[in-house]
Design an enzyme around this catalytic site. Structure first.
Site, mmCIF file in Angstrom:
data_model
loop_
_atom_site.group_PDB
_atom_site.id
_atom_site.type_symbol
_atom_site.label_atom_id
_atom_site.label_comp_id
_atom_site.label_asym_id
_atom_site.label_seq_id
_atom_site.Cartn_x
_atom_site.Cartn_y
_atom_site.Cartn_z
ATOM 1 N N LYS A 88 0.823 -1.217 0.000
ATOM 2 C CA LYS A 88 0.000 0.000 0.000
ATOM 3 C C LYS A 88 0.851 1.259 0.000
ATOM 4 O O LYS A 88 0.468 2.265 -0.577
ATOM 5 C CB LYS A 88 -0.983 -0.006 1.178
ATOM 6 C CG LYS A 88 -2.126 -0.987 0.974
ATOM 7 C CD LYS A 88 -3.373 -0.602 1.742
ATOM 8 C CE LYS A 88 -4.515 -1.559 1.419
ATOM 9 N NZ LYS A 88 -5.683 -1.387 2.282
ATOM 10 N N LYS B 14 -2.934 -11.119 -6.797
ATOM 11 C CA LYS B 14 -4.239 -11.348 -6.159
ATOM 12 C C LYS B 14 -5.339 -10.514 -6.825
ATOM 13 O O LYS B 14 -5.094 -9.381 -7.234
ATOM 14 C CB LYS B 14 -4.075 -10.968 -4.680
ATOM 15 C CG LYS B 14 -5.335 -10.756 -3.916
ATOM 16 C CD LYS B 14 -5.062 -10.317 -2.486
ATOM 17 C CE LYS B 14 -5.272 -8.828 -2.311
ATOM 18 N NZ LYS B 14 -5.568 -8.391 -0.953
ATOM 19 N N LYS C 238 -9.865 -5.515 -5.029
ATOM 20 C CA LYS C 238 -10.905 -4.507 -5.240
ATOM 21 C C LYS C 238 -10.365 -3.280 -5.963
ATOM 22 O O LYS C 238 -11.069 -2.616 -6.685
ATOM 23 C CB LYS C 238 -11.411 -3.970 -3.889
ATOM 24 C CG LYS C 238 -11.996 -4.994 -2.987
ATOM 25 C CD LYS C 238 -12.475 -4.318 -1.707
ATOM 26 C CE LYS C 238 -12.331 -5.277 -0.537
ATOM 27 N NZ LYS C 238 -13.202 -5.059 0.561
HETATM 28 P P1 TYM Z 1 -10.504 -7.243 3.005
HETATM 29 O O1 TYM Z 1 -11.631 -6.310 3.239
HETATM 30 O O2 TYM Z 1 -9.448 -6.831 2.035
HETATM 31 O O3 TYM Z 1 -11.053 -8.650 2.507
HETATM 32 C C1 TYM Z 1 -12.054 -9.380 3.208
HETATM 33 C C2 TYM Z 1 -11.725 -10.870 3.155
HETATM 34 O O4 TYM Z 1 -11.621 -11.306 1.796
HETATM 35 C C3 TYM Z 1 -10.389 -11.989 1.611
HETATM 36 N N1 TYM Z 1 -9.889 -11.781 0.246
HETATM 37 C C4 TYM Z 1 -9.632 -12.788 -0.616
HETATM 38 N N2 TYM Z 1 -9.761 -14.116 -0.505
HETATM 39 C C5 TYM Z 1 -9.400 -14.873 -1.581
HETATM 40 N N3 TYM Z 1 -8.947 -14.336 -2.742
HETATM 41 C C6 TYM Z 1 -8.788 -13.000 -2.895
HETATM 42 N N4 TYM Z 1 -8.358 -12.488 -4.046
HETATM 43 C C7 TYM Z 1 -9.142 -12.154 -1.800
HETATM 44 N N5 TYM Z 1 -9.147 -10.800 -1.609
HETATM 45 C C8 TYM Z 1 -9.602 -10.600 -0.361
HETATM 46 C C9 TYM Z 1 -9.449 -11.384 2.646
HETATM 47 O O5 TYM Z 1 -8.384 -12.257 2.958
HETATM 48 C C10 TYM Z 1 -10.381 -11.179 3.824
HETATM 49 O O6 TYM Z 1 -10.489 -12.359 4.604
HETATM 50 N N6 TYM Z 1 -7.592 -6.503 7.025
HETATM 51 C C11 TYM Z 1 -8.782 -7.185 6.532
HETATM 52 C C12 TYM Z 1 -10.049 -6.842 7.280
HETATM 53 C C13 TYM Z 1 -9.980 -7.019 8.758
HETATM 54 C C14 TYM Z 1 -10.014 -8.252 9.460
HETATM 55 C C15 TYM Z 1 -9.972 -7.902 10.838
HETATM 56 C C16 TYM Z 1 -10.064 -9.582 9.063
HETATM 57 C C17 TYM Z 1 -9.912 -6.028 9.679
HETATM 58 N N7 TYM Z 1 -9.910 -6.552 10.938
HETATM 59 C C18 TYM Z 1 -9.959 -8.889 11.826
HETATM 60 C C19 TYM Z 1 -10.057 -10.560 10.061
HETATM 61 C C20 TYM Z 1 -10.007 -10.201 11.424
HETATM 62 C C21 TYM Z 1 -9.006 -6.801 5.075
HETATM 63 O O7 TYM Z 1 -8.574 -5.771 4.636
HETATM 64 O O8 TYM Z 1 -9.837 -7.648 4.387
#
Ligand code: TYM
Length: 331
Positions: A114, A196, A199
């Protein structure tokens, strides 16, 4: 009986769009609702580490609630809430920050990525993001964190912080473990399959969005990057085809072996069409339910208010224990 259930916590940012990658991970969340005590959060505080348009963030937060419920999260069996509605996340985050070495933060892959992407705004929040994430997890005495593979390092940092804190003050926190699916834990970009699916990808064709129309989904899969070999098999030197096979597996429940057998002797054209159709079929019911739910703002807001109150009650107890342990005077 209740107390013997494992506690599960996970979060998702309400920004950008919900992709097929997110879906690949989030589809596991509803399955845990009976066997575990589940808490799911829409993490708006994490979202502002990158500049957001306030009106969009507000709208997308409610939309994310509708999408998660449409994916099967049942507010009667899980707690669903917005992170900023429970102040203990930010409060615990401060304490945990004092138990996390600076070097652990600068080595995080996401921080490096990032900061490279937003060199004009490498803010403190981007660096301390994993501490807030640790607070999210530890605040609920979480046993397991269902996430995609890209979040593994952050969950491991939360474990390290919990162990370090426990080492000083005794067993205060449950030490959490990541729960990562064996299949499609990392859905890749359709255009650059070694990256990956994200979004924030600028290339429209790389990302399948949960709310894409069927013709758009079909077009994106038809343009997906493969290779020149022409056989449908999973291999490390065939990232494009392997990714399409994982996606097909997510949507149909089939294994790589079954997929290879199904498409033996067929070309990429037929295969891509089948993958697109499986995605369209899997997403259709979610899209329909999403639209229905979004029209009922009062229901969504009621769910989120109730979820915040239930989350807050748990969070307050844990925070009070932490405050006492570190020596904050309670009067
Ligand atoms: P975020 O919002 O980017 O994504 C949410 C979930 O989707 C998964 N993910 C994917 N899984 C498979 N293939 C992909 N291409 C892919 N892109 C995203 C992410 O691994 C995630 O599980 N930091 C976290 C949010 C968060 C969180 C937490 C998660 C904040 N606090 C506490 C668990 C526990 C995030 O940005 O996810």
């Amino acid at each position: 009986m209740e107390e013997t259930k494992k506690r599960v916590f996970s979060g998702i940012q309400p920004t950008g769009v919900f992709t097929l990658g997110n879906y690949s991970t989030v589809r596991h969340w509803p399955k845990l609702q009976d066997e575990c005590d589940c808490i799911y959060s829409i993490v708006d505080q994490h979202a502002i580490t990158v500049r957001q348009t306030p009106a969009d963030l507000r709208r997308q937060t409610r939309e994310m609630a509708a999408l998660l419920i449409a994916c099967g999260i049942d507010p009667a069996r899980s707690i669903l809430f917005i992170q900023s509605h429970v102040p203990a996340h930010a409060q615990l985050s401060w304490v945990l920050g004092c138990f996390c070495p600076f070097g652990d933060l600068t080595r995080m892959h996401q921080f490096k990525e990032k900061s490279a992407k937003h060199p004009e705004d490498i803010n403190g929040g981007l660096l301390t993001y994993p501490i807030l994430m640790a607070a999210d997890i530890l605040l609920y005495q979480t046993d397991e964190v269902p996430v995609g593979d890209d979040q593994r390092q952050h969950v491991e940092l939360a474990r390290d912080i919990a162990q370090r804190f426990n080492g000083v003050y005794g067993d205060v926190f449950t030490v959490p473990a990541p729960r990562i699916s064996k299949t499609a834990a990392r859905v890749m970009s359709l255009q650059e399959p070694t990256k990956k699916m994200s979004k924030s990808d600028a290339n429209e064709n790389a990302v399948v969005r949960m709310l894409d129309e069927p013709d758009v989904i079909l077009r994106k899969f038809k343009r997906a990057v493969t290779d020149s070999e022409g056989t449908i098999r999973a291999a490390t030197d065939k990232p494009g085809v392997t990714n399409l096979m994982s996606i097909y597996g997510v949507c149909t429940g089939k294994t790589f072996g079954q997929i290879e057998a199904e498409f033996a002797g067929q070309g990429y054209g037929v295969f891509k069409q089948a993958v697109a159709e499986s995605v369209i079929d899997a997403l259709r019911p979610v899209q329909e339910e999403y639209k229905r739910l979004l029209a009922d703002k009062a229901y969504l807001d009621g769910v989120l208010k109730d979820g915040a109150a239930r989350a807050d009650a748990i969070a307050q107890r844990v925070l009070a224990r932490v405050y006492k342990k570190v020596g904050f005077l309670q009067i």
